[in-house]
Design an enzyme around this catalytic site. Structure first.
Site, PDB file in Angstrom:
ATOM      1  CB  SER A   1      -7.859   6.204   7.666  1.00  0.00           C
ATOM      2  OG  SER A   1      -8.351   6.172   6.351  1.00  0.00           O
TER       3      SER A   1
ATOM      4  CG  ASP B   1     -11.451   4.701   6.615  1.00  0.00           C
ATOM      5  OD1 ASP B   1     -10.885   5.601   7.257  1.00  0.00           O
ATOM      6  OD2 ASP B   1     -11.317   4.554   5.390  1.00  0.00           O
TER       7      ASP B   1
ATOM      8  CG  HIS C   1      -1.865   1.150   1.246  1.00  0.00           C
ATOM      9  ND1 HIS C   1      -3.061   1.111   0.558  1.00  0.00           N
ATOM     10  CD2 HIS C   1      -1.793   2.368   1.819  1.00  0.00           C
ATOM     11  CE1 HIS C   1      -3.691   2.260   0.723  1.00  0.00           C
ATOM     12  NE2 HIS C   1      -2.943   3.049   1.470  1.00  0.00           N
TER      13      HIS C   1
ATOM     14  CE  LYS D   1      -8.844   3.134   3.865  1.00  0.00           C
ATOM     15  NZ  LYS D   1      -8.943   4.472   3.292  1.00  0.00           N
TER      16      LYS D   1
HETATM   17  N1  URA Z   1      -5.451   7.443   2.835  1.00  0.00           N
HETATM   18  C1  URA Z   1      -6.436   6.884   3.569  1.00  0.00           C
HETATM   19  O1  URA Z   1      -6.947   5.846   3.216  1.00  0.00           O
HETATM   20  N2  URA Z   1      -6.832   7.509   4.694  1.00  0.00           N
HETATM   21  C2  URA Z   1      -6.281   8.654   5.126  1.00  0.00           C
HETATM   22  O2  URA Z   1      -6.685   9.154   6.151  1.00  0.00           O
HETATM   23  C3  URA Z   1      -5.253   9.234   4.350  1.00  0.00           C
HETATM   24  C4  URA Z   1      -4.858   8.588   3.218  1.00  0.00           C
END
Ligand code: URA
Ligand code: CA
Length: 438
Positions: A183, A161, A82, A187
């Site tokens: 956040s 989120d 990621h 995910k």
């Molecule tokens: N990307 C995300 O998924 N969340 C954030 O808060 C910032 C970047």
């Protein structure tokens, strides 16, 4: 428990308990705690921060607010990758097939671009026929069959989120390390992989503007990974210029194909090899970084990564011939060079300006509802540290509307800072954070 007491506690700099954090998130998702209290809660976190335990509690609560993907039917250790978001960050399109060609199962859910940053799902949609929506069963079957799938993230992953991010976006509470870390990691955890390689961007084009902040974000996410029993490694990497040469959806697919063919820009290739090497190590293929690199360099040389990209495209309904014939990808009607007005060394290429110019050309979305143009974007002809002569090409604007060219050309010219003295470019990779560092 009352929301107001929890908000006050955080406002005054105290640590919250697991139960208090759960109470807030449960209340928000079920609708019993209103937006205005959650806004105040986020602002309190913005100013007071959270320690790693609190941040992990928040992360796990958000991950568990929806479905947690069960990838156990996929054999092997699933490693996800990621990036915190950058400009021209083409890495997933290269790293996923490259790692898969070494036998690492890659079951990847990616997002769309917003604002000046691009998203992998949009880039993939520039490949004619490529489907980004597979059912969970199709997704897992494909990973078992060919070792890789890249699909769009479904709305059922970490719904808390989704709600919270939309609220942060309009309450000036996005740029908070615990909120960003929770956040992203909520995910990732919901997407079900066994380990994560994180690319934490730092610089003008990134959320984190200083290396210190980026290291803190990296440590926070690695710590969440450790507490959640998901092995996590983070690289802190430069986003003070766009990555590689292409910025824009089909331009980045072209760049990914060239890189997997051994003809990519040096910085992009280097970052991809480093990220993929960390994936091989987390997957347990080797514990030696040098060996991981040798394996991956072999897969570039014998084109196994490129072959895997073709398999991935074909499996998801796209035309695999694009890897041999780049003219099958969408191409913009106008290709307009931007010429240097003076000679000198390139000392900076502002990624925010380049990303914004690409967005206005139509490569990105100003709002979530904007339609994007897959063919347009910016192709850089130089990088920081290069010498350029007056009249030489700095970049090429790929546009579909003639009226867009002038403004984009001006922004690109301003994004290039040219000086008489050479400066040494920033390192591509600043540091690596592992669970030993947190
Ligand atoms: N990307 C995300 O998924 N969340 C954030 O808060 C910032 C970047
Ligand atoms: Ca790029």
């Amino acid at each position: 428990m009352h929301a107001v007491d929890i908000i006050r506690k955080k406002r005054d700099g105290e640590n919250l308990t697991t139960e208090e954090i759960e109470f807030i998130i449960d209340g928000y998702v079920s609708g019993t705690i209103p937006d205005y209290q959650i806004s105040a809660f986020c602002m309190a976190i913005f100013f007071q921060g959270m320690d790693h335990e609190e941040t992990t509690d928040l992360t796990l609560k958000m991950a568990n607010s929806g479905e947690i993907l069960d990838l156990s039917s996929i054999q092997g250790r699933k490693i996800d990758k990621h990036s915190t978001g950058g400009v021209g960050d083409t890495t997933t399109l290269i790293v996923a097939p490259l790692a898969a060609s070494c036998g690492v199962p890659v079951a990847k859910m990616s997002g769309r671009g917003l604002g000046h940053t691009g998203g992998t799902v949009d880039k993939l949609e520039s490949i004619p026929g490529y489907k980004v929506n597979l059912s969970p069963r199709e997704f897992m079957e494909q990973v078992n069959r060919i070792g890789v799938s890249i699909v769009g993230q479904t709305g059922e992953l970490a719904p808390a989120d989704k709600l919270l991010y939309a609220l942060r976006d309009v309450t000036a509470t996005v740029e908070s390390i615990p909120l960003i870390a929770s956040s992203i990691m909520s995910k990732k955890i919901a997407a079900g992989a066994d380990g994560f390689v994180l690319d934490v961007k730092v610089g003008r084009g990134a959320f984190m503007k200083t290396v210190d902040d980026a290291v803190e974000l990296a440590k926070t996410m690695v710590s969440i990974g450790r507490l959640a029993k998901k092995e996590t490694v983070a690289l802190v990497t430069d986003m003070n210029q766009p990555l590689g040469r292409g910025i824009g959806n089909s331009l980045e697919v072209k760049e990914a194909v060239l890189t997997l063919d051994g003809q990519g820009p040096a910085n992009l290739q280097e970052l991809c090899l480093t990220l993929a090497a960390e994936m091989l190590i987390l997957a347990g293929h080797t514990d030696q970084y040098g060996e991981a690199r040798r394996i991956l360099e072999g897969k570039l040389k014998n084109k196994a990564g490129l072959q895997k990209l073709a398999e991935l495209i074909e499996a998801q309904g796209g035309n695999p011939k694009v890897v041999q014939d780049l003219s099958l990808l969408p191409t913009a009607q106008y290709q307009e060079p931007v010429l240097a007005k003076q000679s000198g060394y390139v000392t900076e290429i502002d990624p925010l300006a380049i990303g914004t110019a690409a967005m206005y050309l139509g490569a990105g979305r100003e709002t979530k509802e904007s339609q994007i143009d897959l063919a347009v974007g910016i192709e850089l002809k130089h990088q920081v540290g290069d010498w350029i002569s007056q009249g030489e090409e700095l970049a090429i604007i790929h546009a579909n509307k003639e009226t867009d060219i002038q403004e984009a050309a001006q922004t690109v010219r301003q994004a290039f800072h040219i000086h008489q003295n050479r400066i040494s470019p920033n390192p591509l990779i600043y540091t690596k954070i592992t669970s030993k560092d947190v």
